[in-house]
Structures are given as structure tokens and as C-alpha cells.
Design a protein around this motif. Sequence first.
Motif, PDB file in Angstrom:
ATOM      1  N   LYS A   1       0.838  -1.199   0.000  1.00 11.35           N
ATOM      2  CA  LYS A   1       0.000   0.000   0.000  1.00 11.35           C
ATOM      3  C   LYS A   1       0.876   1.254   0.000  1.00 11.35           C
ATOM      4  N   GLN A   2       1.886   1.264   0.864  1.00 15.72           N
ATOM      5  CA  GLN A   2       2.803   2.402   0.897  1.00 15.72           C
ATOM      6  C   GLN A   2       3.549   2.547  -0.418  1.00 15.72           C
TER       7      GLN A   2
ATOM      8  N   VAL B   1       7.841   5.728   2.463  1.00 16.72           N
ATOM      9  CA  VAL B   1       8.908   4.971   1.824  1.00 16.72           C
ATOM     10  C   VAL B   1       9.154   3.720   2.656  1.00 16.72           C
ATOM     11  N   ASN B   2       9.225   2.585   1.994  1.00 20.36           N
ATOM     12  CA  ASN B   2       9.452   1.341   2.720  1.00 20.36           C
ATOM     13  C   ASN B   2      10.428   0.468   1.933  1.00 20.36           C
ATOM     14  N   PRO B   3      10.756  -0.713   2.431  1.00 18.06           N
ATOM     15  CA  PRO B   3      11.769  -1.522   1.756  1.00 18.06           C
ATOM     16  C   PRO B   3      11.460  -1.873   0.302  1.00 18.06           C
ATOM     17  N   ILE B   4      10.189  -1.930  -0.075  1.00 17.11           N
ATOM     18  CA  ILE B   4       9.871  -2.260  -1.464  1.00 17.11           C
ATOM     19  C   ILE B   4      10.429  -1.209  -2.411  1.00 17.11           C
ATOM     20  N   HIS B   5      10.321   0.071  -2.025  1.00 16.25           N
ATOM     21  CA  HIS B   5      10.889   1.130  -2.857  1.00 16.25           C
ATOM     22  C   HIS B   5      12.371   0.881  -3.124  1.00 16.25           C
TER      23      HIS B   5
ATOM     24  N   GLU C   1      13.156  -2.235  -5.277  1.00 15.30           N
ATOM     25  CA  GLU C   1      12.815  -2.114  -6.687  1.00 15.30           C
ATOM     26  C   GLU C   1      13.673  -1.085  -7.415  1.00 15.30           C
ATOM     27  N   ASP C   2      14.071   0.001  -6.727  1.00 14.12           N
ATOM     28  CA  ASP C   2      14.885   1.000  -7.444  1.00 14.12           C
ATOM     29  C   ASP C   2      16.387   0.794  -7.263  1.00 14.12           C
ATOM     30  N   GLY C   3      16.765  -0.269  -6.551  1.00 13.29           N
ATOM     31  CA  GLY C   3      18.173  -0.626  -6.439  1.00 13.29           C
ATOM     32  C   GLY C   3      18.936   0.055  -5.336  1.00 13.29           C
ATOM     33  N   THR C   4      18.252   0.838  -4.490  1.00 16.09           N
ATOM     34  CA  THR C   4      18.954   1.530  -3.412  1.00 16.09           C
ATOM     35  C   THR C   4      19.053   0.683  -2.141  1.00 16.09           C
ATOM     36  N   LEU C   5      18.370  -0.451  -2.121  1.00 18.30           N
ATOM     37  CA  LEU C   5      18.427  -1.359  -0.980  1.00 18.30           C
ATOM     38  C   LEU C   5      18.918  -2.717  -1.467  1.00 18.30           C
ATOM     39  N   GLU C   6      19.951  -3.217  -0.833  1.00 14.12           N
ATOM     40  CA  GLU C   6      20.498  -4.516  -1.222  1.00 14.12           C
ATOM     41  C   GLU C   6      19.472  -5.623  -0.980  1.00 14.12           C
ATOM     42  N   VAL C   7      19.509  -6.611  -1.843  1.00 21.10           N
ATOM     43  CA  VAL C   7      18.579  -7.735  -1.736  1.00 21.10           C
ATOM     44  C   VAL C   7      18.695  -8.388  -0.361  1.00 21.10           C
TER      45      VAL C   7
END
Length: 222
Positions: free
Chosen positions: A56-57, A64-68, A71-77
Motif C-alpha cells: 500500500k505504501q 517509503v518502505n523496503p519495497i521502494h 525495486e529501485d536498487g537503493t536497498l540490497e537484496v
Amino acid sequence: MTGDAVTANAVNAVNAVITDWGGVLTSPLNQAVDVWLAADGVDVARYKGVMRAWVKQAYDGSGVNPIHGLEDGTLEVAEFERLLAAELLTVDGAPVPAEGLIARMFRAFEPVEPMYDALRAARAAGARTALLSNSWGNDYPRDLWNDLFDAVVISCEVGMRKPDERIFRHAVELVGLPPEECVFIDDIEHNCAAAEAVGMKAVHHTSVDTTLAELRALGLAV
């Protein structure tokens, strides 16, 4: 047919198909997730509660949450997996292993051959084709894409994610056609609306048969 009608038909012609991957070229996401939940013994209600809030967020702009970041590559898998696993428990109350969580989540994905066949047919008939996918660190089956796409846009590789209009404009630029000549296919209605907002036609994918019928109605050979 009048000259004006010929011009209108030329302007409105669909000459490119841009498609999502997960849930369109693969079996449905919820089916794959259900297989993973059962295999790992994850508490289903807990998972759905966490994911419902995060998604939802991710789509309504409320935070902003971990999905952002995923998906945009700013958070390591690995960090996303750690954050998600920390929110989950098994039905027995045990922790869910973080390492390899995403691979396990999507392991049951299967290619949908009729959709691949449709893309090949459209391309053989002269349409341009492209992939536009929000990546969850997926191990994409790129061997299936040989001679299938004129362009491939993976969100984490370009630093943008659907439904940001910039990623749609980027995909359209890569296929070299105006948005009005492109149709976008996605199983998430919000992404379809975003594509339409930049001038593209959109097909909300709910089944192979309905999607192919809509593509044929747009004049594509599929």
C-alpha cells in the motif's frame, strides 16, 4: 475511407508491446507465494498483514518502505530479505530464514508459453517489443529472451520503478516510438493507470485469453 480517417488510424496504430514479467510472462505471483508460504511454514496471516501494508505504501505514496529500495536498487537484496524475515514467523513461532528468501518466494514461477508466443508473433509481424519489470532481486530467465525484446528495462538497473512515469518514458524512448503507439501489459492495475497517464495504451493482465483478445483488438498479430 477519408484522408482524415487514414491519418487517425496511422496515429492510433499500436506498433510496440511493452510487458511486465512477473505475473504476465510467468504464472501468477500469488500462486508462487502460496507455494513458498507452505514450504517454509510461514504464518500466512502475519505475512499478508506485513505485505499488505508495505505494498500500500509502495503504490499510494504514503511512505517509503523496503519495497521502494528493493525495486529501485537503493536497498540490497540481502537487506530486504533481512527486513522482511524479521517481520515473519513460522506457524510454530520460529524465525523465517532470511538468506535466499526471495529466491524461495519466486521458485514456483513458471513461464507462460502462450504469452511468449504472442510476443514472438507480434515482433515477427513488425511490432517492437520491450520488457519493463520492477525487480525483486529476481534471477530472470534471460535465456528465454533471446531475440524476443528490442529493449529490456529492469527497475533496479535504471534506478526507477513503476509507477514512476519516468520509467515508462524511458522504456518508450528505448523502443523509439511515441507513447501513443505503445501498449503496456501489467498485472497491477495501478501500473496500467500510470502508463495511460503518459499516453500509452494499457492492458490489465488478468488472464492469457483476455490479454490476447485485447491485443488483437488493438490490431496486433499475436
